[in-house]
Scaffold this active site. Structure first.
Site, PDB file in Angstrom:
ATOM      1  NE  ARG A 142       2.853 -12.296   0.266  1.00 12.70           N
ATOM      2  CZ  ARG A 142       3.606 -11.443  -0.379  1.00 12.70           C
ATOM      3  NH1 ARG A 142       3.198 -10.215  -0.560  1.00 12.70           N
ATOM      4  NH2 ARG A 142       4.779 -11.813  -0.840  1.00 12.70           N
ATOM      5  CD  GLU A 199       3.242 -11.081  -4.861  1.00 13.59           C
ATOM      6  OE1 GLU A 199       3.787 -11.899  -4.118  1.00 13.59           O
ATOM      7  OE2 GLU A 199       3.558  -9.877  -4.906  1.00 13.59           O
ATOM      8  CG  ASP A 207      12.531   4.068  -6.683  1.00 11.19           C
ATOM      9  OD1 ASP A 207      12.774   3.645  -7.832  1.00 11.19           O
ATOM     10  OD2 ASP A 207      11.403   4.427  -6.313  1.00 11.19           O
ATOM     11  CG  ASP A 265       5.092 -15.197   0.026  1.00 15.00           C
ATOM     12  OD1 ASP A 265       3.919 -15.108  -0.360  1.00 15.00           O
ATOM     13  OD2 ASP A 265       5.911 -14.272   0.011  1.00 15.00           O
ATOM     14  N   GLY A 280      11.283  -6.797  -7.401  1.00 12.00           N
ATOM     15  CA  GLY A 280      10.548  -5.700  -6.782  1.00 12.00           C
ATOM     16  C   GLY A 280      11.422  -5.135  -5.678  1.00 12.00           C
ATOM     17  CG  ASN A 281      11.090  -2.320  -2.038  1.00 13.89           C
ATOM     18  OD1 ASN A 281      12.291  -2.038  -2.033  1.00 13.89           O
ATOM     19  ND2 ASN A 281      10.140  -1.461  -1.735  1.00 13.89           N
ATOM     20  N   GLY A 282      11.598  -6.606  -2.759  1.00 16.39           N
ATOM     21  CA  GLY A 282      12.241  -7.897  -2.563  1.00 16.39           C
ATOM     22  C   GLY A 282      12.475  -8.478  -3.948  1.00 16.39           C
ATOM     23  CD  GLU A 341       5.040  -5.910 -13.228  1.00 19.58           C
ATOM     24  OE1 GLU A 341       4.344  -4.868 -13.220  1.00 19.58           O
ATOM     25  OE2 GLU A 341       4.844  -6.846 -12.434  1.00 19.58           O
TER      26      GLU A 341
END
Ligand code: AMP
Length: 349
Positions: free
Chosen positions: A45, A335, A236, A102, A164-166, A287
């Site tokens: 990646r 991914e 979070d 990406d 997500g976190n990003g 999700e």
């Protein structure tokens, strides 16, 4: 579709108390823990492919040099990928290695979707434009959405929300990216765990000139102490939701800012696409958080966008009512699987 045979994570490479002293040691650990006898290829990646890579690419010395030239565009991310590539090529010289970018999926976005309205000479000299990220995730999730709906991917429009976190949003028309929220870097667009997402660039001048912060400190603040973290001290979403349920004002505001930003992007992408067949949530928050899905799409029923709360709370794959014009979907991203698939395609296998 390929199947996953083994999965693992090596974290905090080179840090005190981390899993491995450096990338060589990390890869050696991987090699010792799995059976490599049938290894056909390695997919790496790589976060930033600039304008130079529009698909996964077999790695040779020239490709490595090109990725090195792109380091100024992604100083935090590309060097780590380069270390991984160097070590893997050294330890497994006979195995073909493929770089999966990406940014590649977003190379189909029209010029007016990637051009910043700044001095054109500066932009050209310094490769300043929107590139977009999370491409492997958006591509995978859009395709899986088509499969879930039993429709050909080429025939449907999907708005994919990788939270997500990003976090980033993408408008996918017939399997091609036509708009995305991240820009020259993964900093812009949606509110993230520790990144601000969109802000007026004047905030930076103000913090520098008026507040007197050095530029490095501003960068650190906007990438590591902003987003949910900046607004609440916690990055979070589970923690934010817990505090919001207890009535905490900062968490309540952060949740609202986060969801409103998503809604603004959904509206923009709906206008760009003309219509969408589906809106798909993915990644940690997408999700797992019925509350975010519900709040981000609230009040859009006149646009054909509705959520069935029983389905949403159960975490069904399709969380909209059967009769809704737009299917609202929850599709776990994968991914690694997509990188494997892209690697296979790049090798023509
Ligand atoms: P990712 O980068 O895709 O692994 O997503 C990580 C983020 O997902 C975490 O920081 C959490 O904020 C979020 N997350 C994971 N599980 C939940 C959950 N059950 N509810 C809300 N957010 C969650």
């Amino acid at each position: 579709m390929p199947a996953t045979l083994a999965k693992g994570l090596i974290e905090r490479i080179g840090e005190a108390g981390g899993d491995a002293a450096d990338h060589t040691a990390a890869l050696q650990q991987v090699m010792e823990s799995i059976d490599l006898s049938n290894l056909g290829a390695i997919g790496h990646r790589v976060v930033h492919g600039g304008s130079l890579f529009s698909s996964a690419t077999l790695i040779d010395d020239e490709v490595v040099e090109t990725i090195e030239r792109l380091v100024p565009l992604a100083p935090l991310h590309n060097p780590a990928a380069l270390s991984g590539i160097a070590v893997a090529r050294k330890l497994l010289p006979d195995v073909p290695q493929v770089a999966v970018f990406d940014t590649a999926f977003h190379q189909t976005i029209a010029p007016e979707g990637v051009t910043y309205a700044i001095d054109a000479g500066l932009a050209a000299d310094w490769q300043i434009r929107r590139y977009g990220f999370h491409g492997t995730s958006h591509a995978y999730v859009a395709r899986e959405t088509a499969a879930l709906l039993g429709r050909p991917a080429e025939e449907i429009n999907v708005i994919t929300l990788h939270l997500g976190n990003g976090a980033s949003a993408c408008a996918v028309q017939g399997g091609r990216s036509v708009a995305t929220s991240m820009g020259m870097s993964p900093q812009s667009g949606l509110v993230m765990g520790t990144r601000s997402g969109d802000i007026d660039p004047t905030v930076i001048f103000h913090l520098h000139r008026v507040a007197g912060l050095p530029i490095e400190e501003i960068e650190r603040s906007l990438t590591r102490s902003a987003g949910l973290q900046g607004l609440t001290g916690a990055n979070d979403m589970r923690e934010i939701q817990r505090r919001r349920d207890e009535g905490d004002p900062a968490a309540t505001l952060a949740f609202a800012v986060y969801c409103r930003r998503i809604k603004e992007h959904v509206g923009a992408y709906l206008a760009l696409l003309g219509h969408t067949d589906a809106i798909t949530f993915t990644a940690g928050v997408g999700e797992n958080s019925p509350a975010v899905r519900s709040a981000a799409l609230q009040g859009l029923s006149t646009l054909g966008i509705e959520i069935d709360e029983a389905r949403n709370n159960r975490g069904d794959r399709i969380v909209s009512p059967d009769a809704a014009r737009v299917a609202v979907c929850v599709v776990p991203t994968d991914e690694e699987l997509e990188i494997a698939e892209e690697t296979r395609k790049a090798l023509g296998a």
